[in-house]
Design a protein around this motif. Structure first.
Motif, PDB file in Angstrom:
ATOM      1  N   VAL A   1       0.497  -1.081   0.067  1.00 54.67           N
ATOM      2  CA  VAL A   1      -0.090   0.096  -0.387  1.00 54.67           C
ATOM      3  C   VAL A   1       0.679   0.910  -0.322  1.00 54.67           C
ATOM      4  O   VAL A   1       1.430   1.363   0.972  1.00 54.67           O
ATOM      5  N   ILE A   2       0.754   1.956  -0.757  1.00 54.59           N
ATOM      6  CA  ILE A   2       1.711   3.606  -1.226  1.00 54.59           C
ATOM      7  C   ILE A   2       0.579   4.337  -0.549  1.00 54.59           C
ATOM      8  O   ILE A   2      -0.261   4.593  -0.780  1.00 54.59           O
ATOM      9  N   ASP A   3       1.712   5.049   0.345  1.00 59.20           N
ATOM     10  CA  ASP A   3       0.590   5.855   0.779  1.00 59.20           C
ATOM     11  C   ASP A   3       1.400   7.322   0.352  1.00 59.20           C
ATOM     12  O   ASP A   3       2.949   7.623   0.139  1.00 59.20           O
ATOM     13  N   VAL A   4       0.533   8.109   0.054  1.00 60.55           N
ATOM     14  CA  VAL A   4       0.833   9.622  -0.584  1.00 60.55           C
ATOM     15  C   VAL A   4      -0.015  10.813   0.543  1.00 60.55           C
ATOM     16  O   VAL A   4      -1.129  10.629   0.016  1.00 60.55           O
TER      17      VAL A   4
ATOM     18  N   LEU B   1      -5.585  18.153  -1.689  1.00 59.29           N
ATOM     19  CA  LEU B   1      -5.904  17.398  -2.476  1.00 59.29           C
ATOM     20  C   LEU B   1      -4.261  17.184  -2.798  1.00 59.29           C
ATOM     21  O   LEU B   1      -3.879  17.848  -3.556  1.00 59.29           O
ATOM     22  N   PRO B   2      -3.568  16.296  -2.207  1.00 60.17           N
ATOM     23  CA  PRO B   2      -2.279  15.132  -2.797  1.00 60.17           C
ATOM     24  C   PRO B   2      -1.924  15.498  -5.088  1.00 60.17           C
ATOM     25  O   PRO B   2      -3.433  15.405  -5.225  1.00 60.17           O
ATOM     26  N   ILE B   3      -1.143  16.266  -5.695  1.00 58.79           N
ATOM     27  CA  ILE B   3      -0.743  16.655  -6.822  1.00 58.79           C
ATOM     28  C   ILE B   3      -0.414  15.198  -7.643  1.00 58.79           C
ATOM     29  O   ILE B   3       0.735  15.048  -6.444  1.00 58.79           O
ATOM     30  N   VAL B   4      -0.773  14.747  -9.137  1.00 55.69           N
ATOM     31  CA  VAL B   4       0.164  13.723  -9.567  1.00 55.69           C
ATOM     32  C   VAL B   4       0.231  15.035 -11.141  1.00 55.69           C
ATOM     33  O   VAL B   4      -0.867  15.322 -11.266  1.00 55.69           O
TER      34      VAL B   4
ATOM     35  N   ASP C   1       7.017  20.447  -4.117  1.00 58.59           N
ATOM     36  CA  ASP C   1       6.687  19.186  -3.098  1.00 58.59           C
ATOM     37  C   ASP C   1       5.632  18.382  -3.660  1.00 58.59           C
ATOM     38  O   ASP C   1       4.685  18.055  -3.562  1.00 58.59           O
ATOM     39  N   VAL C   2       5.727  18.387  -5.220  1.00 54.71           N
ATOM     40  CA  VAL C   2       4.838  17.476  -6.208  1.00 54.71           C
ATOM     41  C   VAL C   2       4.698  16.027  -5.460  1.00 54.71           C
ATOM     42  O   VAL C   2       5.332  15.131  -4.507  1.00 54.71           O
ATOM     43  N   ASP C   3       3.222  15.415  -4.641  1.00 51.20           N
ATOM     44  CA  ASP C   3       3.308  14.501  -4.054  1.00 51.20           C
ATOM     45  C   ASP C   3       3.222  13.044  -5.166  1.00 51.20           C
ATOM     46  O   ASP C   3       3.446  12.080  -4.287  1.00 51.20           O
ATOM     47  N   VAL C   4       3.006  12.783  -5.924  1.00 52.61           N
ATOM     48  CA  VAL C   4       3.300  11.322  -6.978  1.00 52.61           C
ATOM     49  C   VAL C   4       3.764  12.559  -7.996  1.00 52.61           C
ATOM     50  O   VAL C   4       3.129  12.566  -9.331  1.00 52.61           O
TER      51      VAL C   4
ATOM     52  N   ILE D   1      14.834   9.050  -5.434  1.00 51.35           N
ATOM     53  CA  ILE D   1      13.988   9.685  -4.128  1.00 51.35           C
ATOM     54  C   ILE D   1      12.681   8.960  -3.187  1.00 51.35           C
ATOM     55  O   ILE D   1      12.673   7.844  -4.128  1.00 51.35           O
ATOM     56  N   GLN D   2      12.080   9.305  -2.616  1.00 52.20           N
ATOM     57  CA  GLN D   2      10.987   8.956  -2.645  1.00 52.20           C
ATOM     58  C   GLN D   2       9.531   9.179  -2.489  1.00 52.20           C
ATOM     59  O   GLN D   2       8.885   8.833  -1.582  1.00 52.20           O
ATOM     60  N   LYS D   3       9.236  10.041  -3.016  1.00 50.62           N
ATOM     61  CA  LYS D   3       8.669  10.077  -3.254  1.00 50.62           C
ATOM     62  C   LYS D   3       7.775   9.722  -4.156  1.00 50.62           C
ATOM     63  O   LYS D   3       8.123   8.281  -5.183  1.00 50.62           O
ATOM     64  N   PRO D   4       6.097   8.974  -4.470  1.00 52.12           N
ATOM     65  CA  PRO D   4       5.720   7.713  -5.159  1.00 52.12           C
ATOM     66  C   PRO D   4       5.393   8.252  -6.647  1.00 52.12           C
ATOM     67  O   PRO D   4       5.912   9.218  -6.558  1.00 52.12           O
TER      68      PRO D   4
END
Length: 338
Positions: free
Chosen positions: A82-85, A159-162, A178-181, A201-204
């Motif tokens: 499960v990927i945490d965003v 809202l996290p951004i993709v 700080d792009v989330d995905v 890096i550890q970004k999804p």
């Protein structure tokens, strides 16, 4: 690895293969069947390659018997990842829909899109600041300014951004905003230098399937990211190119159960790019969820008729809200939350 010898192989040729295996530090196992002789190389398969053995006299073919995609494989990690965003789970029992326009156009457009995405029940938002286009003369995105516009609009609704990364030189800019995905698009699925960089890096990362990529090639591309240390990978099927011309691409729903068998990582579907027409999107989206996808990447524009790109495939706000309602019913039937 196994090396299959041809029917006319000689004992001398067998001996040469055995010596090569031993010289590479591996043990040998020989199986003599009625029609074929198979030589097994026992040891670390990463040190062996079919190119070493295939040119040798007497060899019909050689192949790995352990999958080369080790980190992303189900064999290495039995439980679903499960990927945490930013606290939002992608994968597991909860289905996520990532909604938003194809491209970032104006602050007003993105503010309105963010409001509509949030009110429909989405927890993440999509939007392209940099746009890879087939023609060099069409809109290519607003670039750095687009990232700022997107971030400002999405933050109003938490809202996290993709958004898609096309150029490794822009990675630091993505991190500054700080792009989330980070999305790796279909044209860059095998841009290995780019994959290596997002691997550090550890970004999804959402990894879209290439237009003509096999499932194995797709898994190997993900392995590049994982090998760098970033295991936060989400597969995204967006349609493949075939002989069919009636619609934009062929949505390979079959890949969902296949990937679920092969990898522990989440799988989502982009029905917008598959069908290429807004009227197709709801049917494709529902099929994807019914097939076991962990989520969707759906294009929604406040006013599709005014969209700067991909207007034909964007849902309007009411169509998007209706789709979300229908997906809740499917999720309930298959025992998942939405």
């Amino acid at each position: 690895m196994i090396i299959v010898m041809n029917k006319e192989v000689t004992e001398e040729q067998i001996g040469n293969v055995i010596k090569k295996i031993q010289d590479l530090g591996h043990e040998v196992n020989i199986s003599r069947g009625t029609k074929r002789i198979v030589i097994g190389a026992i040891g670390d398969e990463t040190k062996l390659d079919p190119e070493i053995f295939d040119p040798m006299p007497g060899v019909e073919y050689s192949m790995h018997i352990v999958k080369q995609y080790k980190i992303v494989s189900r064999e290495s990690h039995q439980q679903d990842s499960v990927i945490d965003v930013r606290g939002i789970p992608v994968g597991g029992n909860q289905i996520q829909v990532i909604g938003g326009p194809c491209s970032v156009e104006t602050q007003t457009q993105m503010d309105l899109a963010a409001k509509q995405v949030s009110s429909a029940g989405c927890r993440l938002m999509r939007g392209g600041a940099f746009k890879p286009r087939t023609s060099p003369y069409t809109f290519q995105g607003k670039g750095r300014d687009g990232l700022g516009i997107f971030r400002a609009a999405a933050d109003k609704y938490n809202l996290p951004i993709v958004t898609e990364l096309m150029d490794v030189r822009m990675l630091d800019t993505f991190l500054e905003h700080d792009v989330d995905v980070i999305q790796i698009g279909t044209r860059n699925m095998q841009n290995f230098d780019l994959l290596k960089e997002v691997g550090r890096i550890q970004k999804p990362v959402i990894l879209k399937r290439g237009l003509s990529a096999t499932v194995t090639e797709w898994l190997m591309a993900a392995e590049y990211i994982a090998a760098g240390g970033n295991h936060n990978i989400i597969f995204c099927e967006r349609g493949i190119r075939t002989f069919e011309t009636a619609y934009r691409n062929v949505l390979d729903v079959t890949c969902v159960p296949m990937l679920k068998r092969e990898t522990h990582l989440p799988v989502i579907i982009d029905p917008s790019h598959a069908g290429g027409k807004a009227w197709m999107v709801p049917s494709l989206a529902r099929a994807a969820i019914a097939a076991g996808a962990d989520g969707l990447l759906v294009e929604m524009h406040p006013n599709p008729c005014e969209a700067w790109c991909d207007a034909d495939q964007a849902l309007n706000p009411q169509e998007f809200t209706d789709l979300m309602s229908s997906l809740r019913g499917i999720a309930q039937v298959i025992g998942r939350t939405f």
